[in-house]
Design a protein around this motif. Sequence first.
Motif, short mmCIF file in Angstrom:
data_model
loop_
_atom_site.label_atom_id
_atom_site.label_comp_id
_atom_site.label_asym_id
_atom_site.label_seq_id
_atom_site.Cartn_x
_atom_site.Cartn_y
_atom_site.Cartn_z
N HIS A 32 0.83 -1.19 0.00
CA HIS A 32 0.00 0.00 0.00
C HIS A 32 0.87 1.25 0.00
O HIS A 32 2.00 1.25 0.46
N TRP A 33 0.30 2.34 -0.50
CA TRP A 33 0.94 3.63 -0.34
C TRP A 33 0.57 4.13 1.05
O TRP A 33 -0.44 3.74 1.63
N HIS A 34 1.40 4.99 1.60
CA HIS A 34 1.12 5.49 2.93
C HIS A 34 1.47 6.98 3.01
O HIS A 34 2.23 7.49 2.20
N GLY A 35 0.89 7.64 3.98
CA GLY A 35 1.17 9.04 4.21
C GLY A 35 0.59 9.49 5.52
O GLY A 35 -0.27 8.83 6.11
N ILE A 36 1.09 10.62 5.98
CA ILE A 36 0.60 11.21 7.22
C ILE A 36 0.13 12.61 6.89
O ILE A 36 0.93 13.48 6.54
N ALA A 37 -1.18 12.83 6.98
CA ALA A 37 -1.76 14.15 6.69
C ALA A 37 -1.47 15.09 7.86
O ALA A 37 -1.42 14.67 9.02
N GLU A 38 -1.28 16.35 7.55
CA GLU A 38 -1.02 17.34 8.58
C GLU A 38 -2.29 17.56 9.41
O GLU A 38 -3.38 17.75 8.87
N ALA A 39 -2.15 17.50 10.72
CA ALA A 39 -3.28 17.72 11.63
C ALA A 39 -2.75 17.96 13.03
O ALA A 39 -1.61 17.59 13.34
N LEU A 40 -3.54 18.56 13.88
CA LEU A 40 -3.16 18.78 15.28
C LEU A 40 -3.57 17.61 16.17
O LEU A 40 -3.01 17.41 17.24
#
Length: 80
Positions: A32-40
């Motif tokens: 799978h592709w992965h990522g971390i979205a910007e959030a608080l």
Amino acid sequence: MQLHQPGKDEHEASLLLRRRSLNVICDEAYEHWHGIAEALEDIVDDRVANTSIAKAKVGDIVARRERVSIVFVRKLDGQM
């Protein structure tokens, strides 16, 4: 961290990454592709695949803090 099939925008699973944790991606998840979205903060939902290991439950709100990631990748011959 969100995981999704290559070429698709909607993530199908997430992992809650706790501070000072070791996370190993392998087998089907590695494809799978992965990522971390910007959030608080993150709200744990039913797509979080590691709730028991991360000691969380659906509905929990987890504040984000500064983090450092070290990534090791082992590719087999012939893989891109």
